[in-house]
Design a protein around this motif. Sequence first.
Motif, short mmCIF file in Angstrom:
data_model
loop_
_atom_site.label_atom_id
_atom_site.label_comp_id
_atom_site.label_asym_id
_atom_site.label_seq_id
_atom_site.Cartn_x
_atom_site.Cartn_y
_atom_site.Cartn_z
N THR A 102 47.72 46.24 61.19
CA THR A 102 47.47 47.09 62.35
C THR A 102 46.49 48.19 61.98
O THR A 102 46.30 48.52 60.81
CB THR A 102 48.79 47.69 62.86
N PRO A 103 45.84 48.79 63.01
CA PRO A 103 44.90 49.88 62.71
C PRO A 103 45.59 50.99 61.92
O PRO A 103 46.71 51.40 62.22
CB PRO A 103 44.49 50.35 64.11
N GLY A 104 44.91 51.47 60.88
CA GLY A 104 45.45 52.53 60.04
C GLY A 104 46.27 52.03 58.87
O GLY A 104 46.69 52.83 58.01
N SER A 105 46.57 50.75 58.83
CA SER A 105 47.34 50.23 57.69
C SER A 105 46.44 50.15 56.46
O SER A 105 45.21 50.06 56.55
CB SER A 105 47.93 48.86 58.02
N ALA A 106 47.07 50.19 55.28
CA ALA A 106 46.33 50.27 54.01
C ALA A 106 45.63 48.97 53.71
O ALA A 106 46.25 47.91 53.71
CB ALA A 106 47.29 50.63 52.89
N PRO A 107 44.30 49.00 53.44
CA PRO A 107 43.56 47.78 53.10
C PRO A 107 43.64 47.49 51.60
O PRO A 107 44.13 48.29 50.79
CB PRO A 107 42.15 48.11 53.55
N TYR A 108 43.08 46.34 51.22
CA TYR A 108 43.01 45.97 49.80
C TYR A 108 41.74 46.49 49.13
O TYR A 108 41.59 46.39 47.92
CB TYR A 108 43.07 44.44 49.66
N ALA A 109 40.84 47.02 49.89
CA ALA A 109 39.61 47.52 49.27
C ALA A 109 39.95 48.59 48.23
O ALA A 109 40.69 49.53 48.51
CB ALA A 109 38.70 48.10 50.35
N GLY A 110 39.42 48.42 46.99
CA GLY A 110 39.64 49.38 45.91
C GLY A 110 40.96 49.25 45.21
O GLY A 110 41.25 50.04 44.30
N GLN A 111 41.81 48.26 45.56
CA GLN A 111 43.11 48.11 44.91
C GLN A 111 42.94 47.35 43.59
O GLN A 111 42.20 46.36 43.51
CB GLN A 111 44.09 47.36 45.83
N PRO A 112 43.67 47.81 42.51
CA PRO A 112 43.49 47.19 41.19
C PRO A 112 44.01 45.77 41.11
O PRO A 112 43.63 45.01 40.20
CB PRO A 112 44.27 48.13 40.27
N ASN A 113 44.92 45.39 42.03
CA ASN A 113 45.50 44.04 41.95
C ASN A 113 44.79 43.03 42.85
O ASN A 113 45.27 41.92 43.02
CB ASN A 113 46.98 44.08 42.31
N ALA A 114 43.65 43.42 43.43
CA ALA A 114 42.91 42.51 44.31
C ALA A 114 41.45 42.52 43.91
O ALA A 114 40.85 43.59 43.72
CB ALA A 114 43.05 42.93 45.77
N ALA A 115 40.85 41.31 43.80
CA ALA A 115 39.45 41.21 43.42
C ALA A 115 38.83 39.97 44.03
O ALA A 115 39.49 38.94 44.21
CB ALA A 115 39.33 41.16 41.90
N LEU A 116 37.53 40.10 44.39
CA LEU A 116 36.80 38.96 44.89
C LEU A 116 36.33 38.09 43.75
O LEU A 116 35.81 38.60 42.73
CB LEU A 116 35.61 39.42 45.72
N VAL A 117 36.48 36.79 43.87
CA VAL A 117 35.97 35.85 42.88
C VAL A 117 34.83 35.08 43.55
O VAL A 117 35.06 34.31 44.48
CB VAL A 117 37.06 34.89 42.39
N PRO A 118 33.60 35.32 43.15
CA PRO A 118 32.48 34.71 43.87
C PRO A 118 32.40 33.21 43.71
O PRO A 118 31.84 32.51 44.57
CB PRO A 118 31.26 35.40 43.28
N ALA A 119 32.97 32.68 42.60
CA ALA A 119 32.87 31.23 42.39
C ALA A 119 34.13 30.75 41.71
O ALA A 119 34.59 31.33 40.73
CB ALA A 119 31.66 30.89 41.56
N ASP A 120 34.71 29.72 42.31
CA ASP A 120 35.91 29.09 41.75
C ASP A 120 35.72 27.59 41.90
O ASP A 120 35.14 27.10 42.87
CB ASP A 120 37.15 29.56 42.52
N GLN A 121 36.19 26.87 40.90
CA GLN A 121 35.95 25.43 40.91
C GLN A 121 36.58 24.72 42.12
O GLN A 121 36.14 23.64 42.52
CB GLN A 121 36.48 24.79 39.62
N ASP A 122 37.62 25.33 42.72
CA ASP A 122 38.27 24.72 43.88
C ASP A 122 37.89 25.37 45.21
O ASP A 122 37.88 24.72 46.26
CB ASP A 122 39.80 24.79 43.73
N PHE A 123 37.60 26.66 45.18
CA PHE A 123 37.47 27.40 46.43
C PHE A 123 36.08 27.99 46.68
O PHE A 123 35.88 28.57 47.75
CB PHE A 123 38.46 28.57 46.46
N ALA A 124 35.19 27.89 45.76
CA ALA A 124 33.95 28.70 45.84
C ALA A 124 34.39 30.16 45.87
O ALA A 124 35.15 30.58 45.00
CB ALA A 124 33.13 28.32 47.06
N GLY A 125 33.96 30.95 46.89
CA GLY A 125 34.40 32.33 46.94
C GLY A 125 35.86 32.40 47.38
O GLY A 125 36.30 31.67 48.27
N CYS A 126 36.64 33.35 46.74
CA CYS A 126 38.06 33.46 47.07
C CYS A 126 38.56 34.85 46.68
O CYS A 126 37.84 35.66 46.10
CB CYS A 126 38.87 32.39 46.38
N LEU A 127 39.83 35.12 47.01
CA LEU A 127 40.49 36.38 46.67
C LEU A 127 41.49 36.11 45.55
O LEU A 127 42.33 35.21 45.68
CB LEU A 127 41.22 36.96 47.89
#
Length: 761
Positions: free
Chosen positions: A29-54
């Motif tokens: 919902t609006p105002g809820s905490a996003p994952y941007a900047g969180q230490p336990n979340a990162a973008l993976v630009p390339a994965d052998q199964d998913f290409a880009g993924c979280l």
Amino acid sequence: MNKAITDGLVLMPLPFSAGLSQWSREDGTPGSAPYAGQPNAALVPADQDFAGCLELQKLDVTQKLRYMGETPIEPGLYRQVTVRIKAVSGNLPSVRIAGWAGRANGTNVVVPSTAPAVALTSYGEVVTLRAIIGSGNRTGVDLVWGTEPVFGHFGIDLTGANGGVVRIDDIVIEDVTDVFHRNMLDTVDVRDYGAVGDGVTNDTAAFLATDAAANGRTVLVSAGSYYLASNVTLNANVRFEGTVVMPAAARLACTRNFNLDTYTAAFGTELEGFRRGLQVLFYFSDHVTFDLSGRKVDLTGPIDVAALCGLTSFTERRVLTNGQLTALTGTAWNTDTVTSVATYTTSNPTQLTAVANVANVPVGARITGTGVGREVYVAAKNVGAGTLTLSQPLWGAAGTRTFTFSRYKYLLDFSGFAQLNRFEITDLELNCGGKASGLMLAQVGLTFRVADCVINAPKDRGITSIGSGCQGLIVDQCQFLSNEQAVPAQDRTTIALNANANDCKIRDNRIVRFATFAILGGTGNMLIGNHFFQGDDQPAGIRQAGLVMTQTNNRTLFSGNYVDNCFLEWSNEHDPSPDFSNELSFGGLTITGNIFMASGVAPSFRWLVVTPRGPGHFINGLSVTGNTFRCINGSIDRVEKVDTTQASLDFSRFRNVVFSANTFNAVNQLTISPVTIEHAQVTPATTWVVDGAAFLPFEGWARNVQAITAEGSITTVSNVVRYDMPYAQVEQGASKGQVNLKWPADVKGKVQVTLRCDTPV
């Protein structure tokens, strides 16, 4: 239906690569905490199964991942969320698809928010989860949200032990409403069950399979032409976009849509739809009524109903209702005429023998010739024996002579039925248009009913009976409109109806300017509340019979009718031996409470005419009471007569003849029996002649003196009062309509004498 395509609804979440600020670690919902900047979340630009993924490490008891964009939700639409996930390291969690439901004002709707969890059991294995969210509680829907939510925030929950790391492919949300189309639209298409629809391939099995699978849904016959080689019964509702083609003997029974609209859609035209629906009416018991849906059906020729349905006998109640049948111009309506020599004997009164050219004489043809009464028809024929069965005997045709046979053509012809019981036609207009006749009844049958119908402009006949298919005939509240309304009355030839059998009920009908309203050859009839008028604009116009009764002892009630510019004729023209011979003579007729009217007629006009075809007949049982007789634009001599063209009546045998309580206007001579005559004897005499001849019905005889009452004193020439009573001599004078009162001396005075034309007991 896919509203992501048709309405441009945006369903797909943004990919993780667009930024984790669009992905919430709470409800989305609006105002809820996003994952941007969180230490336990990162973008993976390339994965052998998913290409880009979280890549996400589980740190909370329930690690939430929700798309913060609002995915539209609408009643009747279904969304599928697809997630692909794999464990990378650490503890192996469980994963489930989850969502948050919102109203238009942004508040939460409490609905099921999570699908069943799936445990990840190994590292590197890609696990695919799917869940369907929608408003309806249908098989296959994981989250039933009802109709209140208008949007949702969707994603996943990680549950179980903390510390594990997973990688999640971009989440897919798509419209899968079409998965539920078959149930949502409540139709099953015959093409899905193998129907080809090319007009050649036999699609019968596919139609039956579709009907069996419908299970409460509607069978859809989609566009195409479907050949059905044999009978097909559809127990489900059916809707036709395409049409069907069937052999003439094969039947399509639409048991849940049995009306003309359905059959017109099925067969492509109203005429063929009418024919097919009428055919099926005789073949299943779920419906007793074929509804024409208020439609007009144009007929190019007669409908032979027995041939159409392939039956010669039917005894269950069936009803044809609510529409119009119209005759189109064409040669199919032309009358077939055959002239033939045949032999008639009174010992075999309903048969012609030695019929020349018998094969060409059609069943249902009307017979005319010397000695043939009105409305005699060919009821059956035997080509091998050279015989014809007649609907009525012939009164004066003994010997070998030439007859003419005229076969009229009818919109609905039931004459092919050897027996037809309890068929009804209601709220139908038979628009004959001067081209065709209306109805021909079956050879034998009970209680054929015609009610609330209009028989409009028949060429020759409105309703025809060629046998005893008119037994118990019921004709109620119908209009019969002649095609000869502008023709002088004496030149008209059309007849509204005839009947040969007994117990007809003819009530509350309106009949306009036919040659004759009804010719009834049976007994036990009731004619009540009818208005039939047969006048014209001719000066001193000639009038024809409105009602003809051809049985002597007819046991008929004629009450509450309006008889306008026509008359009642009582005949024995269907008697093969018309001379009286110890059978029941004319009697059993009650005429009460009617209005008789005539305008611009000759003084010789009469409203009640008895026409004996042979000598010796008399009247035994006639009651004419409480009627009004009125003539306008002129006057008539009297209201009744005997037509002596063939014979007269035996007035010496009249019994139970009553003419009383009637009203006469512009009728020169009243008809009354018993009649009370005031006789004033001025000159003393021993014989007083009381003349009642003019009053007595049919100018009959004074056969009975019921009462003699002196009005004042009876006196001699010297005015001496006498108290003697006279005796009466009946049947006096040249016309036997006088009574002599015989006194013991010459007396004078005034008496009231009640005479009758009959013997009352």
